[in-house]
Motif scaffolding. Structure first.
Motif, PDB file in Angstrom:
ATOM      1  N   GLU A  60       0.840  -1.209   0.000  1.00  0.00           N
ATOM      2  CA  GLU A  60       0.000   0.000   0.000  1.00  0.00           C
ATOM      3  C   GLU A  60       0.869   1.250   0.000  1.00  0.00           C
ATOM      4  OE1 GLU A  60      -3.618   1.994   2.607  1.00  0.00           O
ATOM      5  OE2 GLU A  60      -2.965  -0.048   3.073  1.00  0.00           O
ATOM      6  N   ASP A  63       2.276   1.707  -3.443  1.00  0.00           N
ATOM      7  CA  ASP A  63       1.239   2.215  -4.352  1.00  0.00           C
ATOM      8  C   ASP A  63       0.992   3.701  -4.148  1.00  0.00           C
ATOM      9  OD1 ASP A  63       0.870  -0.220  -5.569  1.00  0.00           O
ATOM     10  OD2 ASP A  63      -0.893  -0.764  -4.368  1.00  0.00           O
ATOM     11  N   HIS A  64       0.878   4.114  -2.875  1.00  0.00           N
ATOM     12  CA  HIS A  64       0.643   5.536  -2.586  1.00  0.00           C
ATOM     13  C   HIS A  64       1.806   6.389  -3.084  1.00  0.00           C
ATOM     14  CE1 HIS A  64      -3.085   5.239  -0.470  1.00  0.00           C
ATOM     15  NE2 HIS A  64      -2.595   4.453   0.488  1.00  0.00           N
ATOM     16  N   LYS A  66       3.991   5.664  -5.482  1.00  0.00           N
ATOM     17  CA  LYS A  66       3.996   5.661  -6.947  1.00  0.00           C
ATOM     18  C   LYS A  66       2.920   6.600  -7.480  1.00  0.00           C
ATOM     19  CE  LYS A  66       4.260   1.848  -9.942  1.00  0.00           C
ATOM     20  NZ  LYS A  66       3.668   0.564 -10.350  1.00  0.00           N
ATOM     21  N   ASN A  67       1.730   6.548  -6.884  1.00  0.00           N
ATOM     22  CA  ASN A  67       0.652   7.448  -7.308  1.00  0.00           C
ATOM     23  C   ASN A  67       1.034   8.903  -7.074  1.00  0.00           C
ATOM     24  OD1 ASN A  67      -0.965   5.344  -8.126  1.00  0.00           O
ATOM     25  ND2 ASN A  67      -2.088   5.238  -6.198  1.00  0.00           N
ATOM     26  N   TYR A  68       1.664   9.179  -5.935  1.00  0.00           N
ATOM     27  CA  TYR A  68       2.100  10.546  -5.636  1.00  0.00           C
ATOM     28  C   TYR A  68       3.059  11.034  -6.716  1.00  0.00           C
ATOM     29  CZ  TYR A  68       4.142  14.545  -3.291  1.00  0.00           C
ATOM     30  OH  TYR A  68       4.569  15.805  -2.996  1.00  0.00           O
ATOM     31  N   ASN A  70       3.444   9.991  -9.744  1.00  0.00           N
ATOM     32  CA  ASN A  70       2.881  10.026 -11.092  1.00  0.00           C
ATOM     33  C   ASN A  70       1.732  11.012 -11.243  1.00  0.00           C
ATOM     34  OD1 ASN A  70       4.647   8.067 -11.957  1.00  0.00           O
ATOM     35  ND2 ASN A  70       3.266   6.393 -11.515  1.00  0.00           N
ATOM     36  N   ARG A  71       1.265  11.592 -10.167  1.00  0.00           N
ATOM     37  CA  ARG A  71       0.112  12.495 -10.215  1.00  0.00           C
ATOM     38  C   ARG A  71       0.457  13.800 -10.885  1.00  0.00           C
ATOM     39  NH1 ARG A  71      -1.910  11.313  -4.294  1.00  0.00           N
ATOM     40  NH2 ARG A  71      -3.344   9.687  -4.839  1.00  0.00           N
ATOM     41  N   SER A  77      -4.239  16.621  -4.661  1.00  0.00           N
ATOM     42  CA  SER A  77      -3.873  15.208  -4.834  1.00  0.00           C
ATOM     43  C   SER A  77      -2.567  14.892  -4.123  1.00  0.00           C
ATOM     44  CB  SER A  77      -3.787  14.846  -6.307  1.00  0.00           C
ATOM     45  OG  SER A  77      -2.749  15.543  -6.931  1.00  0.00           O
ATOM     46  N   ARG A  78      -1.635  15.831  -4.128  1.00  0.00           N
ATOM     47  CA  ARG A  78      -0.377  15.610  -3.401  1.00  0.00           C
ATOM     48  C   ARG A  78      -0.642  15.517  -1.914  1.00  0.00           C
ATOM     49  NH1 ARG A  78       2.841  20.038  -6.586  1.00  0.00           N
ATOM     50  NH2 ARG A  78       1.564  21.224  -5.190  1.00  0.00           N
ATOM     51  N   GLY A  81      -2.098  12.201  -1.018  1.00  0.00           N
ATOM     52  CA  GLY A  81      -1.056  11.173  -1.045  1.00  0.00           C
ATOM     53  C   GLY A  81      -0.205  11.198   0.208  1.00  0.00           C
TER      54      GLY A  81
END
Length: 140
Positions: A60, A63-64, A66-68, A70-71, A77-78, A81
């Motif tokens: 998890e 994932d968080h 990586k999402n941060y 790639n956002r 959104s940052r 994250g």
């Protein structure tokens, strides 16, 4: 008697006349860098072996993060994250402290401020809950 031969000087990029100094060399600038793969492996190993975090929690976290990374650069959104990662790492102060190295240098101070604000909010909530429980115990 012949004049002594002068040693040849290495060629310079800029010509300097007599009595002048060459231009100073530019000072290297040190930019904080984002952690690389080796640091990431060491960090994950600490999560697994030192803190014995569950594999699902580590996945998890990854994932968080990586999402941060790639956002889009949207602040909301940052912040979401960072808060998600804080929720996973709040019981591990050393991991939380070292987590910032995985963020772009320009985001680190903002992320620290978000975490500090959330930690303060959580501490106030805990204090009010503890106070309410103590008051309830006294009146019983």
């Amino acid at each position: 008697r012949p004049a002594p031969k002068r040693r040849a000087e290495p060629p310079r990029e800029t010509r300097v006349g007599p009595g002048t100094k060459p231009p100073p060399r530019p000072k290297p600038t040190k930019k904080p860098r984002t952690a690389g793969n080796e640091e990431a492996r060491e960090y994950i190993a600490r999560m697994q072996h030192v803190h014995r975090m569950a594999p699902a929690a580590i996945a998890e976290f990854a994932d968080h993060l990586k999402n941060y990374q790639n956002r889009a650069r949207g602040a909301a959104s940052r912040e979401a994250g960072v808060l998600a990662i804080y929720a996973l790492l709040k019981d591990f102060p050393d991991l939380l402290k070292d987590f910032y190295q995985f963020l772009p240098p320009e985001d680190r101070d903002r992320a620290r401020a978000i975490v500090a604000r959330e930690a303060e909010r959580a501490a106030k909530a805990l204090a009010s809950t503890t106070k309410a429980a103590a008051n309830a115990a006294r009146s019983a």
